[in-house]
Each structure stands twice: as C-alpha cells, then as structure tokens.
Design an enzyme around this catalytic site. Structure first.
Site, mmCIF file in Angstrom:
data_model
loop_
_atom_site.group_PDB
_atom_site.id
_atom_site.type_symbol
_atom_site.label_atom_id
_atom_site.label_comp_id
_atom_site.label_asym_id
_atom_site.label_seq_id
_atom_site.Cartn_x
_atom_site.Cartn_y
_atom_site.Cartn_z
ATOM 1 N N SER A 16 0.770 -1.132 -0.104
ATOM 2 C CA SER A 16 0.054 -0.119 -0.017
ATOM 3 C C SER A 16 0.811 1.209 -0.052
ATOM 4 O O SER A 16 2.160 0.911 0.167
ATOM 5 C CB SER A 16 -0.875 0.044 1.352
ATOM 6 O OG SER A 16 -0.110 0.426 2.330
ATOM 7 N N LYS A 17 0.398 2.288 -0.118
ATOM 8 C CA LYS A 17 0.898 3.699 -0.106
ATOM 9 C C LYS A 17 1.958 3.814 1.018
ATOM 10 O O LYS A 17 3.160 4.492 0.777
ATOM 11 C CB LYS A 17 -0.077 4.617 -0.021
ATOM 12 C CG LYS A 17 -0.617 5.140 -1.499
ATOM 13 C CD LYS A 17 0.190 6.384 -1.997
ATOM 14 C CE LYS A 17 -0.140 6.737 -3.247
ATOM 15 N NZ LYS A 17 1.091 6.803 -4.300
ATOM 16 N N ARG A 18 1.809 3.295 2.132
ATOM 17 C CA ARG A 18 2.604 3.511 3.116
ATOM 18 C C ARG A 18 3.953 2.762 3.225
ATOM 19 O O ARG A 18 4.994 2.961 3.734
ATOM 20 C CB ARG A 18 1.944 3.242 4.314
ATOM 21 C CG ARG A 18 1.845 1.661 4.887
ATOM 22 C CD ARG A 18 0.970 1.609 6.094
ATOM 23 N NE ARG A 18 0.357 0.310 5.751
ATOM 24 C CZ ARG A 18 1.207 -0.827 6.054
ATOM 25 N NH1 ARG A 18 2.368 -0.948 6.511
ATOM 26 N NH2 ARG A 18 0.540 -2.067 5.630
ATOM 27 N N GLY A 32 5.611 2.948 0.301
ATOM 28 C CA GLY A 32 6.425 4.063 -0.614
ATOM 29 C C GLY A 32 5.774 4.218 -2.014
ATOM 30 O O GLY A 32 4.733 4.098 -2.122
#
Ligand code: GLU
Length: 464
Positions: A236-238, A240
C-alpha cells in the site's frame, strides 16, 4: 493442438494509475506470449462508467509503453462490446443455460433474511408461467457437485456448487454484468492463458461456469499471488512507491524494472540479472511461486545498477532524456549531451539510478565559471593554484587521453614534491566545483581540452 497460438491479455480497469502489481501482471502476460510467438492483447475494462476515465486509460497505456510492453492490435473497450455481451446472455436464455428471474431486490432481501448463510435461490429457475415485466437473466448454475479449476499456479482449487448462487449475467436494465463481459471477451479475443492476480480467483469459479454453459473451452488460468511490502503486508501507499510512474520518477530505467518485476514472484533457478531475450526464453508458469513476493528496494537498486552499467550509451542517453522530461527538468542542450555522452562509459558502472547518474555527470552539465561549494573552495589556495598553473602548461600540448593526462599530472605532482592526491583535489575543484566527482581524468577527457583548460585557467588567473 500444441501448436495453437498462445494469446494472453492484460485487462486493466481504468480507474487510476498503473499500479506496480498491474504492471507485473502485464509483464508476465507479455513475456508468456512473446516467448512463444503468441499475441499479447489489451482490454480496457471500462464498464463501470462512474469510475472509468479516459485519463486513467491514457495513464495505463503510457505506463505500459514506458515499461516497453507492446500489445497487438488496438486496445479493446469492454464497454463498447456490451451489445455482444447481451446477445450471449440471450443466447444462453434460448439454450436453457440461463433463465429469466423476476425477483425484486426486496424479495431477494426477504429470502436472504429467511435463509441466512445460503446463496440466493430464485423461485423462477424452473417456473413456466412467466409474468410480463422486467427481469434479470441468471445463469442456471449446477447445484450439485463441485466447480473445479486446474490453476497453473495454485493447483487444483474447488468449490461446492451449493455455495454459489445463480449469478445475474444481464441486469433488468439490459446491461451485462462484469462476470459475463469478461468471459465473452476472453472467448471472442481467443485468449488461451489468463494470467492475473489471485484476488480474481473467486471470480474464476463464476467465470468457468459461463464458459462451461456456453460450451466454450476454458483458457488456462494462472493466478499469481499479490505483491507485498518489505514487512510482508499487502502493498500500500505507506510502503512508498506503488504506482509505476513513481518508480519511473525515482529513476529506475525500464529495462531494470522489467528484470526486477519479472523476478517478483517468478524465478528461474538462481538467475537474478537477465535481459529481455533471456526473460522471454525462460519465463514459464511453473516458475511462478505460490507465496506473495516482497517488494525490496535494495534488490531493485542492485538490478537497476546492473542494467545501467550494461546499457548501450545511446539507450542510456535516451533513458536520461525521458527521465528529465518526465520529471519536468529542462532537456539537455547539445553541448551537455555531447559531454554526458563522452562521460557515460566512465560513469555508468557506478550509478544505480538515473538521478545518481545525473549527479555524477553534474560536472558535464554545468557551465563556466564553475561555482565552488565550500568544501571545494578550501582546496584552492595559492599553492594549489600554482600547481594547477604548472599543470595547465604541462598539458597544453599532450594528446588528450586519460593516460597522457594522468602521466602529466603525476610529473607535476612529483616536481612539487606532493602525492597525486594533493594535486587532484584542486583539479577536481576547478573542474567540478565540488569534492565528490568521477575521476579527474575521466572528467577532463569528457570535457575536452578547451573546456578543461578554460576551467583550470579560471582558477589559476585568480592566483594573481
Ligand atoms: N479488470 C480487472 C482488474 O483490473 C482484471 C480482470 C481480469 O484480469 O480478468 O483487476
């Protein structure tokens, strides 16, 4: 039979950018087809009108193009094929493999309440006395036995048929459902192998029921585990970068991304570094693992560094041009191009990404007078400027090669009773204005005689 042409497809929903997982799915399909003289088709699954946008389609095509994946023919719009999908639903109705269901949403909800944990069973499945009002078309799915898929990655997977309802294939407003559209399209496009994320595995049970009902041969299915982050959790986005465009902006060249993504969930012995021809030769479904692959930026850097080092100078220059234009930086001037091109052989072995390469090439991009950073200016005092002056005179007439330049510099250092390093520091400062740069002799050969001497003179003139 075995000489049937392989046809694969990538079928993105145009609701956003091209995710790294989607890019990998596309790559696997492309490699599988291209390695077998087959076709790789593109289908845009744009039936969800509220969420599909032309901008997303553009972004996906652009991402695939950047990655170097070419597809055969024009991309197919699933939405534009809706009449064909509806026609198949009607044919199934005529064949008796589907039936008209008049249940209203309220009736279905009431049935579900009365029969918790059971898939909906329409009272219209075997009805003969039909009313004259809107209806949905449902598949007459088998109620006994199991639906079994022989998946090329997951092995045999099965579900009891009493766990699946008679799915709707055509809604009461006449629009086909996604499940029907996918099957009709895959059949009509002649798709022989469906390689996609394992989040679609449960849909596949539904889809094979439609293939079977139509008497169409099923394609080979290969459901690949999703990509996880370094911590083993779903990407996911977290974690990177997750969009292919973000990886492009980080400066990994397309060839490196292809190599890295191919290894993400697939393996060929211990081979980590390979080119496209090898990937096409080696790629196969048994090499796809059952465990989710983990995105590993260290590994990606390593692969990227290898490809930058192995790329032909012209290709690398083109990759730099693309990178600069993608990131909105000004394009290289002709002079910068010439100098960077001359420097590439010495630089490309060391850079792992395109921004690192540009940083190493900075001396070739700047113009006179060279701006000094604080550290560099410290190495330019009266004594070292004097040495530079001697060096300038010494190299005036040597032939401008690395060896000659190094020989001249050694002699000057010796005459001054210092080691080469003591001369290299001010020389580096004069040429590049900073203290970390490629080798001074590589810089001099890349800059050429005139520019190198001019940069030296700029400093020696200051010696007064
Ligand atoms: N449109 C689906 C997606 O973007 C893929 C469907 C398929 O590959 O069958 O996830």
């Amino acid at each position: 039979m075995s000489d049937t042409q392989v046809v694969t497809r990538f079928a993105p929903s145009p609701t956003g950018y091209l995710h790294i997982g989607g890019a990998r799915t596309a790559l696997f399909n492309w490699l599988y087809a291209r390695g077998r003289g087959g076709k790789f088709l593109l289908r845009i699954e744009d039936t969800d009108r509220a969420r599909s946008t032309p901008e997303a389609t553009e972004a996906i095509l652009k991402g695939l193009t950047w990655l170097g994946l070419d597809w055969d023919g024009d991309p197919i719009s699933q939405f534009e094929r809706r009449d064909r999908h509806a026609a198949v639903a009607r044919q199934m109705l005529a064949d008796g493999t589907a039936y008209k269901c008049f249940s209203t949403p309220e009736e279905i909800a009431a049935w579900r309440e009365a029969n918790p944990r059971q898939p909906f069973q329409s009272p219209w499945r075997d009805a003969t006395d039909l009313p004259d009002r809107p209806y949905a078309i449902r598949l007459r799915a088998p109620r006994d036995g199991e639906t079994v898929i022989d998946d090329a990655v997951q092995g045999q997977v099965r579900v009891a048929n009493d766990q699946l309802d008679d799915m709707i294939i055509l809604r009461s407003d006449g629009t086909p459902t996604y499940m029907l559209a996918v099957v009709v399209d895959d059949h009509d496009m002649g798709v022989t192998h469906v390689i996609r994320g394992d989040d679609h595995l449960t849909n596949t049970f539904r889809q094979v029921q439609i293939f079977d009902a139509m008497g169409w041969p099923r394609p080979v299915f290969a459901h690949i585990p999703l990509i996880h982050g370094e911590d083993g959790k779903k990407l996911s986005k977290r974690h990177g970068a997750v969009g292919l465009h973000e990886f492009a902006a980080l400066g990994y060249p397309p060839a490196a991304m292809r190599n890295y993504l191919a290894r993400l969930g697939w393996s060929h012995g211990d081979d980590e570094l390979f080119d496209d021809a090898q990937a096409r030769d080696w790629f196969d479904l048994p090499g796809i693992g059952r465990a989710p692959a983990r995105l590993d930026f260290k590994k990606l850097e390593h692969v990227s560094g290898h490809h930058i080092g192995a790329m032909a100078d012209a290709d690398l220059l083109a990759a730099l041009d693309d990178f600069l234009s993608e990131t909105g930086a000004p394009a290289l001037t002709q002079r910068q191009r010439d100098r960077v091109a001359a420097a590439l052989p010495a630089l490309k072995e060391k850079a792992k990404t395109l921004p690192q390469l540009l940083d190493q090439a900075r001396f070739a991009l700047i113009d006179r007078p060279v701006e000094m950073d604080e550290k560099a200016s410290k190495s330019l005092d009266t004594v070292s400027r004097g040495m530079l002056s001697t060096l300038t005179a010494a190299v005036q007439h040597v032939s401008w090669t690395r060896d000659e330049l190094e020989g001249a510099a050694k002699r000057v250092a010796e005459e001054n009773g210092v080691g080469l390093g003591k001369l290299a520091a001010p020389l580096r400062a004069a040429l590049a204005g900073r203290t970390t740069t490629p080798s001074v002799f590589d810089m001099m050969t890349a800059l050429g005689r005139e520019e190198s001497l001019a940069r030296l003179q700029d400093q020696t003139e200051l010696a007064g």
